[in-house]
Design a protein around this motif. Structure first.
Motif, PDB file in Angstrom:
ATOM      1  N   ASP A 171       0.805  -1.124   0.118  1.00 45.70           N
ATOM      2  CA  ASP A 171      -0.071   0.022   0.004  1.00 45.70           C
ATOM      3  C   ASP A 171       0.797   1.137   0.038  1.00 45.70           C
ATOM      4  OD1 ASP A 171      -1.964  -1.895   0.300  1.00 45.70           O
ATOM      5  OD2 ASP A 171      -2.686  -1.199   2.232  1.00 45.70           O
ATOM      6  N   CYS A 172       0.577   2.230  -0.813  1.00 46.13           N
ATOM      7  CA  CYS A 172       1.320   3.424  -0.710  1.00 46.13           C
ATOM      8  C   CYS A 172       0.455   4.809  -0.756  1.00 46.13           C
ATOM      9  CB  CYS A 172       2.135   3.483  -2.079  1.00 46.13           C
ATOM     10  SG  CYS A 172       3.448   2.202  -2.342  1.00 46.13           S
ATOM     11  N   CYS A 173       1.011   5.938  -0.563  1.00 45.18           N
ATOM     12  CA  CYS A 173       0.402   7.080  -0.527  1.00 45.18           C
ATOM     13  C   CYS A 173       1.056   7.973  -1.732  1.00 45.18           C
ATOM     14  CB  CYS A 173       0.722   7.920   0.760  1.00 45.18           C
ATOM     15  SG  CYS A 173       2.418   8.686   1.379  1.00 45.18           S
ATOM     16  N   VAL A 174       0.521   8.851  -2.125  1.00 41.84           N
ATOM     17  CA  VAL A 174       0.827   9.719  -3.335  1.00 41.84           C
ATOM     18  C   VAL A 174       2.303  10.362  -2.984  1.00 41.84           C
ATOM     19  CG1 VAL A 174       0.722  12.075  -4.509  1.00 41.84           C
ATOM     20  CG2 VAL A 174      -1.543  10.437  -3.826  1.00 41.84           C
ATOM     21  N   CYS A 175       2.620  10.445  -1.795  1.00 40.66           N
ATOM     22  CA  CYS A 175       4.035  11.169  -1.565  1.00 40.66           C
ATOM     23  C   CYS A 175       4.979  10.239  -1.949  1.00 40.66           C
ATOM     24  CB  CYS A 175       4.182  11.759  -0.044  1.00 40.66           C
ATOM     25  SG  CYS A 175       3.698  10.326   1.158  1.00 40.66           S
ATOM     26  N   GLU A 176       4.726   8.847  -1.607  1.00 39.06           N
ATOM     27  CA  GLU A 176       5.546   7.969  -2.024  1.00 39.06           C
ATOM     28  C   GLU A 176       5.811   7.742  -3.748  1.00 39.06           C
ATOM     29  OE1 GLU A 176       5.876   4.605   1.395  1.00 39.06           O
ATOM     30  OE2 GLU A 176       4.106   5.091   0.486  1.00 39.06           O
ATOM     31  N   TRP A 226      -3.448  11.355   6.227  1.00 40.70           N
ATOM     32  CA  TRP A 226      -2.902  10.718   5.110  1.00 40.70           C
ATOM     33  C   TRP A 226      -3.868   9.729   4.301  1.00 40.70           C
ATOM     34  CZ3 TRP A 226       1.179  12.790   3.857  1.00 40.70           C
ATOM     35  CH2 TRP A 226       2.229  13.287   4.917  1.00 40.70           C
ATOM     36  N   ILE A 227      -3.884   9.505   2.990  1.00 41.39           N
ATOM     37  CA  ILE A 227      -4.755   8.625   2.325  1.00 41.39           C
ATOM     38  C   ILE A 227      -3.711   7.686   1.497  1.00 41.39           C
ATOM     39  CG2 ILE A 227      -6.260   8.485   0.484  1.00 41.39           C
ATOM     40  CD1 ILE A 227      -7.272  11.054   0.724  1.00 41.39           C
ATOM     41  N   ILE A 228      -3.937   6.321   2.009  1.00 43.46           N
ATOM     42  CA  ILE A 228      -3.363   5.083   1.615  1.00 43.46           C
ATOM     43  C   ILE A 228      -4.132   4.527   0.693  1.00 43.46           C
ATOM     44  CG2 ILE A 228      -2.092   2.880   2.382  1.00 43.46           C
ATOM     45  CD1 ILE A 228      -0.956   5.595   3.712  1.00 43.46           C
ATOM     46  N   TYR A 229      -3.204   3.997  -0.409  1.00 42.57           N
ATOM     47  CA  TYR A 229      -3.728   3.429  -1.685  1.00 42.57           C
ATOM     48  C   TYR A 229      -3.456   2.145  -1.672  1.00 42.57           C
ATOM     49  CZ  TYR A 229      -5.222   8.154  -2.820  1.00 42.57           C
ATOM     50  OH  TYR A 229      -5.491   9.380  -2.934  1.00 42.57           O
ATOM     51  N   SER A 230      -4.472   1.177  -2.241  1.00 45.06           N
ATOM     52  CA  SER A 230      -4.346  -0.090  -2.471  1.00 45.06           C
ATOM     53  C   SER A 230      -4.996  -0.852  -3.498  1.00 45.06           C
ATOM     54  CB  SER A 230      -4.607  -1.040  -0.876  1.00 45.06           C
ATOM     55  OG  SER A 230      -5.848  -0.663  -0.865  1.00 45.06           O
ATOM     56  N   LEU A 231      -4.258  -1.807  -4.097  1.00 43.72           N
ATOM     57  CA  LEU A 231      -5.127  -2.468  -5.205  1.00 43.72           C
ATOM     58  C   LEU A 231      -6.615  -3.012  -4.644  1.00 43.72           C
ATOM     59  CD1 LEU A 231      -4.365  -3.003  -8.011  1.00 43.72           C
ATOM     60  CD2 LEU A 231      -3.578  -5.268  -7.278  1.00 43.72           C
ATOM     61  N   ASN A 232      -7.578  -2.893  -5.177  1.00 43.94           N
ATOM     62  CA  ASN A 232      -8.773  -2.976  -4.769  1.00 43.94           C
ATOM     63  C   ASN A 232      -9.387  -4.550  -5.062  1.00 43.94           C
ATOM     64  OD1 ASN A 232     -11.830  -3.453  -4.179  1.00 43.94           O
ATOM     65  ND2 ASN A 232     -12.439  -1.930  -5.632  1.00 43.94           N
ATOM     66  N   LYS A 233      -9.241  -5.370  -4.014  1.00 49.40           N
ATOM     67  CA  LYS A 233      -9.470  -6.755  -4.398  1.00 49.40           C
ATOM     68  C   LYS A 233     -10.631  -7.354  -4.711  1.00 49.40           C
ATOM     69  CE  LYS A 233      -4.877  -8.023  -2.112  1.00 49.40           C
ATOM     70  NZ  LYS A 233      -4.421  -8.492  -1.102  1.00 49.40           N
ATOM     71  N   GLU A 234     -11.789  -6.329  -4.362  1.00 50.74           N
ATOM     72  CA  GLU A 234     -13.121  -6.503  -4.554  1.00 50.74           C
ATOM     73  C   GLU A 234     -13.541  -5.996  -6.196  1.00 50.74           C
ATOM     74  OE1 GLU A 234     -14.835  -7.979  -2.287  1.00 50.74           O
ATOM     75  OE2 GLU A 234     -12.915  -8.293  -1.191  1.00 50.74           O
ATOM     76  N   SER A 235     -12.539  -5.302  -6.823  1.00 50.69           N
ATOM     77  CA  SER A 235     -12.835  -4.932  -8.135  1.00 50.69           C
ATOM     78  C   SER A 235     -13.157  -5.926  -9.004  1.00 50.69           C
ATOM     79  CB  SER A 235     -11.762  -4.220  -8.664  1.00 50.69           C
ATOM     80  OG  SER A 235     -12.057  -4.095  -9.916  1.00 50.69           O
ATOM     81  N   GLU A 236     -14.217  -5.786 -10.060  1.00 54.71           N
ATOM     82  CA  GLU A 236     -14.489  -6.866 -11.039  1.00 54.71           C
ATOM     83  C   GLU A 236     -13.343  -7.061 -11.934  1.00 54.71           C
ATOM     84  OE1 GLU A 236     -17.210  -5.518 -14.416  1.00 54.71           O
ATOM     85  OE2 GLU A 236     -17.250  -3.591 -13.358  1.00 54.71           O
TER      86      GLU A 236
END
Length: 110
Positions: A30-35, A68-78
């Motif tokens: 998981d990452c944030c925009v700053c990374e 902070w907002i942390i982003y991750s791959l959405n494993k629930e995505s179609e």
């Protein structure tokens, strides 16, 4: 199973090298925009635009951690299984985060 139209939209979105690399990184971290700003040497608004496109498709999810907002791959995505099929044949991108750590630039958004 995705139809051809949806698959084409995902492939077009991931046809951008930056977004494809982001997705590969988010597959294991998981990452944030700053990374991402440090990894890609791009402006924060440019990175945010890439993230927004991935979020709009539901490929990436977010969670708030304090300010902070942390982003991750959405494993629930179609699209998740389709994306996993693509990612399995791509080289690991963990070295990009390790380089940030070695340079003292890995940002902890804690």
């Amino acid at each position: 199973m995705l139809n051809i139209e949806k698959a084409a939209v995902v492939l077009k979105l991931l046809g951008d090298k930056t977004r494809l690399t982001m997705i590969k990184i988010l597959d294991s971290h998981d990452c944030c925009v700053c990374e991402f700003v440090e990894i890609f040497k791009m402006s924060q608004p440019a990175i945010s635009q890439h993230i927004r496109k991935l979020k709009d498709m539901g490929i990436v999810g977010e969670k708030r951690k304090g300010q902070w907002i942390i982003y991750s791959l959405n494993k629930e995505s179609e699209y998740y299984l389709f994306i996993q099929t693509l990612l399995k044949d791509l080289p690991d991108q963990d070295f990009k985060l390790k380089q940030l750590e070695q340079q003292g630039l890995r940002i902890s958004c804690e």
